[in-house]
Structure formats: structure tokens, C-alpha cells
Design an enzyme around this catalytic site. Sequence first.
Site, PDB file in Angstrom:
ATOM      1  N   GLN A  16       0.803  -1.219   0.000  1.00  0.00           N
ATOM      2  CA  GLN A  16       0.000   0.000   0.000  1.00  0.00           C
ATOM      3  C   GLN A  16       0.840   1.275   0.000  1.00  0.00           C
ATOM      4  OE1 GLN A  16      -2.679  -1.723   3.301  1.00  0.00           O
ATOM      5  NE2 GLN A  16      -4.082  -0.447   2.139  1.00  0.00           N
ATOM      6  N   GLU A  32      -5.072  -1.979  14.101  1.00  0.00           N
ATOM      7  CA  GLU A  32      -5.554  -1.031  13.076  1.00  0.00           C
ATOM      8  C   GLU A  32      -6.864  -0.434  13.541  1.00  0.00           C
ATOM      9  OE1 GLU A  32      -6.102  -2.336   8.996  1.00  0.00           O
ATOM     10  OE2 GLU A  32      -4.239  -3.482   9.066  1.00  0.00           O
ATOM     11  N   ASN A  69      -7.794  -5.676  14.483  1.00  0.00           N
ATOM     12  CA  ASN A  69      -8.102  -4.630  13.499  1.00  0.00           C
ATOM     13  C   ASN A  69      -9.599  -4.394  13.580  1.00  0.00           C
ATOM     14  OD1 ASN A  69      -5.471  -4.761  12.669  1.00  0.00           O
ATOM     15  ND2 ASN A  69      -5.909  -5.412  10.577  1.00  0.00           N
ATOM     16  N   GLU A  83      -5.661   1.903  -1.379  1.00  0.00           N
ATOM     17  CA  GLU A  83      -6.697   1.195  -0.621  1.00  0.00           C
ATOM     18  C   GLU A  83      -7.274   0.032  -1.451  1.00  0.00           C
ATOM     19  OE1 GLU A  83      -7.503   0.935   2.387  1.00  0.00           O
ATOM     20  OE2 GLU A  83      -9.559   0.214   2.308  1.00  0.00           O
ATOM     21  N   TRP A  84      -6.413  -0.867  -1.868  1.00  0.00           N
ATOM     22  CA  TRP A  84      -6.778  -2.119  -2.519  1.00  0.00           C
ATOM     23  C   TRP A  84      -7.772  -1.916  -3.667  1.00  0.00           C
ATOM     24  CZ3 TRP A  84      -2.929  -4.934  -0.979  1.00  0.00           C
ATOM     25  CH2 TRP A  84      -2.446  -4.823   0.331  1.00  0.00           C
ATOM     26  N   ARG A  93       3.721  -0.361  12.993  1.00  0.00           N
ATOM     27  CA  ARG A  93       3.398  -1.676  12.446  1.00  0.00           C
ATOM     28  C   ARG A  93       3.545  -1.618  10.928  1.00  0.00           C
ATOM     29  NH1 ARG A  93      -2.137  -4.185  11.129  1.00  0.00           N
ATOM     30  NH2 ARG A  93      -1.365  -6.141  10.307  1.00  0.00           N
ATOM     31  N   HIS A 151       0.973  -9.371   4.644  1.00  0.00           N
ATOM     32  CA  HIS A 151      -0.178  -8.474   4.515  1.00  0.00           C
ATOM     33  C   HIS A 151      -0.611  -8.484   3.043  1.00  0.00           C
ATOM     34  CE1 HIS A 151      -2.253  -4.797   6.468  1.00  0.00           C
ATOM     35  NE2 HIS A 151      -2.855  -5.010   5.325  1.00  0.00           N
ATOM     36  N   TYR A 205     -12.849  -1.460  12.747  1.00  0.00           N
ATOM     37  CA  TYR A 205     -13.263  -0.188  12.153  1.00  0.00           C
ATOM     38  C   TYR A 205     -14.706   0.186  12.456  1.00  0.00           C
ATOM     39  CZ  TYR A 205      -8.922  -0.297   9.474  1.00  0.00           C
ATOM     40  OH  TYR A 205      -7.601  -0.300   9.127  1.00  0.00           O
ATOM     41  N   ASN A 258      -2.009 -10.863   8.411  1.00  0.00           N
ATOM     42  CA  ASN A 258      -2.984  -9.811   8.591  1.00  0.00           C
ATOM     43  C   ASN A 258      -4.338 -10.282   8.055  1.00  0.00           C
ATOM     44  OD1 ASN A 258      -3.733  -6.885   9.050  1.00  0.00           O
ATOM     45  ND2 ASN A 258      -4.308  -7.097   6.898  1.00  0.00           N
ATOM     46  N   GLU A 259      -5.312 -10.378   8.952  1.00  0.00           N
ATOM     47  CA  GLU A 259      -6.707 -10.589   8.593  1.00  0.00           C
ATOM     48  C   GLU A 259      -6.952 -11.831   7.723  1.00  0.00           C
ATOM     49  OE1 GLU A 259      -8.256  -6.970   6.944  1.00  0.00           O
ATOM     50  OE2 GLU A 259      -8.000  -5.872   8.795  1.00  0.00           O
ATOM     51  N   TRP A 281      -4.722   3.363  11.730  1.00  0.00           N
ATOM     52  CA  TRP A 281      -4.639   3.097  10.300  1.00  0.00           C
ATOM     53  C   TRP A 281      -5.113   4.347   9.589  1.00  0.00           C
ATOM     54  CZ3 TRP A 281      -2.366  -0.649   7.546  1.00  0.00           C
ATOM     55  CH2 TRP A 281      -2.522  -0.560   6.151  1.00  0.00           C
TER      56      TRP A 281
HETATM   57  C1  BGC Z   1      -6.450  -3.763   6.040  1.00  0.00           C
HETATM   58  C2  BGC Z   1      -5.779  -2.564   5.432  1.00  0.00           C
HETATM   59  C3  BGC Z   1      -6.820  -1.660   4.796  1.00  0.00           C
HETATM   60  C4  BGC Z   1      -7.759  -1.193   5.881  1.00  0.00           C
HETATM   61  C5  BGC Z   1      -8.829  -0.222   5.433  1.00  0.00           C
HETATM   62  C6  BGC Z   1      -7.725  -3.449   6.758  1.00  0.00           C
HETATM   63  O1  BGC Z   1      -8.645  -4.443   6.479  1.00  0.00           O
HETATM   64  O2  BGC Z   1      -5.557  -4.485   6.837  1.00  0.00           O
HETATM   65  O3  BGC Z   1      -4.804  -2.999   4.541  1.00  0.00           O
HETATM   66  O4  BGC Z   1      -6.270  -0.604   4.102  1.00  0.00           O
HETATM   67  O5  BGC Z   1      -8.402  -2.303   6.432  1.00  0.00           O
HETATM   68  O6  BGC Z   1      -9.700  -0.808   4.535  1.00  0.00           O
END
Ligand code: BGC
Length: 490
Positions: A26, A388, A316, A443-444, A83, A129, A318, A175-176, A436
Site C-alpha cells: 500500500q 488497526e 483490526n 486502498e486495494w 506496524r 499483509h 473499524y 494480517n486478517e 490506520w
Molecule cells: C487492512 C488494510 C486496509 C484497511 C482499510 C484493513 O482491512 O488491513 O490494509 O487498508 O483495512 O480498509
Amino acid sequence: MGYNLPVENLKLPAVFTYGSATAAYQIEGAADRDGKGKSIWDVYTHLEPSRTNGENGDVACGHYDRVQDDVKLMADLGMKTYRMSLSWTRIIPLGGRHDPVNEVGIAFYDKLIDALLEHGIQPSVTLYHWDAPQTLYERYGLFLDTAEFRADFEHYARLCFSRFGDRVKTWITFNEPYIISIFGHLNGTLAPGHCAERGSDTVREPWRVGHTLILSHAAVTAIYADEFQPTQQGRISIVLNGHFYEPFDRSNPADIAAAQTRLEFYIAWFGDPVFLGRDYPACMRVYLGDRLPVFTEDDLDLLRATSKINSFYGMNHYSSKFARQITDRPPAKDDWTSNIEELSTNIHGEEIGPASSSAWLRIAPTGFRKLLNWVSSRYPHLPIIITENGCPCPGETDMEVAKDDQFRQRYLGLYLDAISRAIYEDGIEVQGYYVWSLMDNFEWSAGYGPRFGIIHVDYDTLGRTPKNSAYYLRDTMEQRRGTSSVRNDY
Ligand code: BGC
């Protein structure tokens, strides 16, 4: 649970560390420089038609050429930990256990780790990751071949421990794993992009991928404990993501059960084998039947032994959602959540929280606190590190909004308060917080649209400008820094 107490008086424990998180693909760019091999993301972002909004990580934030400046910025912003992830194909370009090592790639990470330590910042390193070697994908389908992937991952991990472990004291294997399994091998929105529409077996693949990740994590944890931990004295674990789920209709027992089941399908899928050393949650076994691979007695021995070695729960997190039980069962290829629908509003039309600029992410700090409680009661032996947390602001393409990112400051403030309350009022051990992200980045599948950074990146000039949230976090962490080593002794 309200937010009316003066949380600024709630000091964080002395062990609590503040920092930021990123991932190699990223931010680094330099996608084919200095001998780096191709990862599945290098290929995925160049497919036609584009699945990543026409964008890719070839240049990204140009971090590869800006290590010293970026580390100095972290230090100026009060960060004590960072991280980061390693790009497997920078280190072993073809990825496999019999393939050559790229010393230039190792030298890059040596330089980065040394710069961090010189600035008093502790590196916390994720081995994987999402940017797996493309060659391994072509050789055997990566995670779909458990034995091959595990052997190659063990080799790569051992190399990283031996070359960086004298200085890196916190390791994260994956990661995840949920996202790798579901988004990579069921929805197909992330590399390698497997989904039923493109002919993949979504009935079985995601569960096989998860199985491989769990056993590879355990194998590498055992290697670290046996061969490196005695001298290097570091710690190791895995990072799991997950929303918190509230019932769509609180008066409906089916929705109450659905919220719990959804958490188990999301988090305990990995958490139970890895942290409790036992089989998948019973609800998954019952619902998925023989779609879910079986652990052998040797596997269970390994899981039991390594479950005690993981020294923290990497979280992680959100946002939160409502869970609603649906009655009609869809075809197996689309049937992976135990037939539970996820929504952002409940039966009364109430939203879970204000929307950010990413549809899936709403401000819901109450759910965060509940998730901390849920995780801590399921895995009570582990302290939690928030590996995150963050959000993109609505309207952030406007530089003025980006600089004074009030939506993000509000989000971060509320989520930090939730942590303080979880520590202070619920008795949960939370040891650290990584926002994060350090800077806006790739962003993928959403490309460079959503900006998650607390530092703005101008993608034309690659210039960095700290946003007000960066100063907010620096000042808040300083004010709340406690001196007590006992978690609830304020
Ligand atoms: C991921 C990150 C991603 C972030 C926000 C997480 O799921 O580890 O790589 O950018 O969320 O979408």
C-alpha cells in the site's frame, strides 16, 4: 454506557504504546526495483479491465525512497511504535523455499528497521499483509495447497526471524485471515480474485484457505518459539479483524442469535483454533459440514501447543453492523455467513452510526467497546493490541477538509474513549493502539479514492502533510500517558 464522563482523566497504562500501521504494497511503490519479484497484487492491479479503479501500487506513496523522512515524521508525531509489513517478494523474489534470497531487499528492511530504532520507535512486523508471491500462486495456488504453502511460509518466516529478529521484538504472521479467505476466494474483490462467477469453487475454497492460514500460523509460531524466542526474546501473534454485530431486531431471538453466530463465523473461525488450540466453533461445524476441513490429531497437538505462545490478540477494528437472520437458505456457493444479512440500519430504521466516505465504515464506538469485551471474554488470557483503527473522511478530496479532518478526529476521539472505558471500567487489558494509517495509501480495490491517513499524501508530488488528526493523536496520547504498570491503578 454513555460518553459523558471526563475521559481525559482516564490515563492509559504505562505499557500502552501509540503508533501507526501500514502495509508494504500500500505504501512502498518500487514494485519492480532492486530485484523484487511480482506479488499477486502486482498482477491483480494490472488486469484488464481493472478491478482496482484503474490504479495500482507501482509507485504508491514512494515510501521505498523516503524511509528517513517518513520515520522522522513518525517521531515528530509522537509515535513510539510502527506496524509495517514485509514484502515477501522483495526478500525472496520467487517466494519458494528453494528459490534465491534477494539481499538488496533485506538491506531495504534493515535500513528501515534501523531508522525506526534510531528514532526510538519499536517496529512491529507483519510477515504477510496480502502480497503473496505470484510464482507460488502459479505453482500451486498458494493457500489452496496447505502443505506446500506452509513449507514455503515457514522458510520465509525463518529467514525473516534470523535476519531481523535481533531488532524486531513483535511479530505478526498474517494480517486478517478472514479477508484473505473471503474477499480473496469468495467475493473475489481482492487478489487473487477468486469467485464463483470466474469459475472458482467458493463452496470449499475459502474454508481451505482459512485452514492453511491457521496451520501455517501455528507452524511458524512453533518455529519462533523453538528456534528464536529463547535468544531474541520477542513476541508473536496474528491479527484478526472483525466488525461488532448488533441484532437487527432486538426483540427477535433469531436476530440475537444471528449477531453471536456472525461474530463466531468472522472472528472465532480463526480465534478458537489459534488462541484456544481447539476445533472451529461448533456453529461452523454444524452449518458448513464437510465444507470445513478437519484438523488431524497432529494438527490439534500443534494448535494446543502454540495457542499458549501467542502473546497478544491483534485487533483490526473499524465499524459495527446489524445482523439479521434470513430463513431461506441460498445455494451453497453463496452460503457462507450462516445465512445472515449485514445491515447498517436496524428494524426501526436507526443507523449504526454516521457514515464515513467508505460505505462499510460508520462511526460506532459503542460496538468497539462491546467487541473488546467479547474478545476479552472469549480469549481471557490475552492482552489486546489495536493493530488497526481509523477512517476516511467524507469530502476528503478537498485539501481543506483533509487538513482539518474533523470527522476523523471525532471518530478517533470516540474510539479512544471506548478503549479508555474498556480498560478503566471493564477491566480489559489493552496494550497499544496503531492508527490506520500513517499516511494516505493504496486502498486495494478502491484504489487511491478513500484516504485513511493521518498524513495527507499528494499523489502527484508524493509530498506529505500531517492532518490535524495527527496532532490530535500526538497530543491526546501525551496527555493520557500513564505511569502505572498496573492496568487499573489510576
Ligand atoms: C487492512 C488494510 C486496509 C484497511 C482499510 C484493513 O482491512 O488491513 O490494509 O487498508 O483495512 O480498509
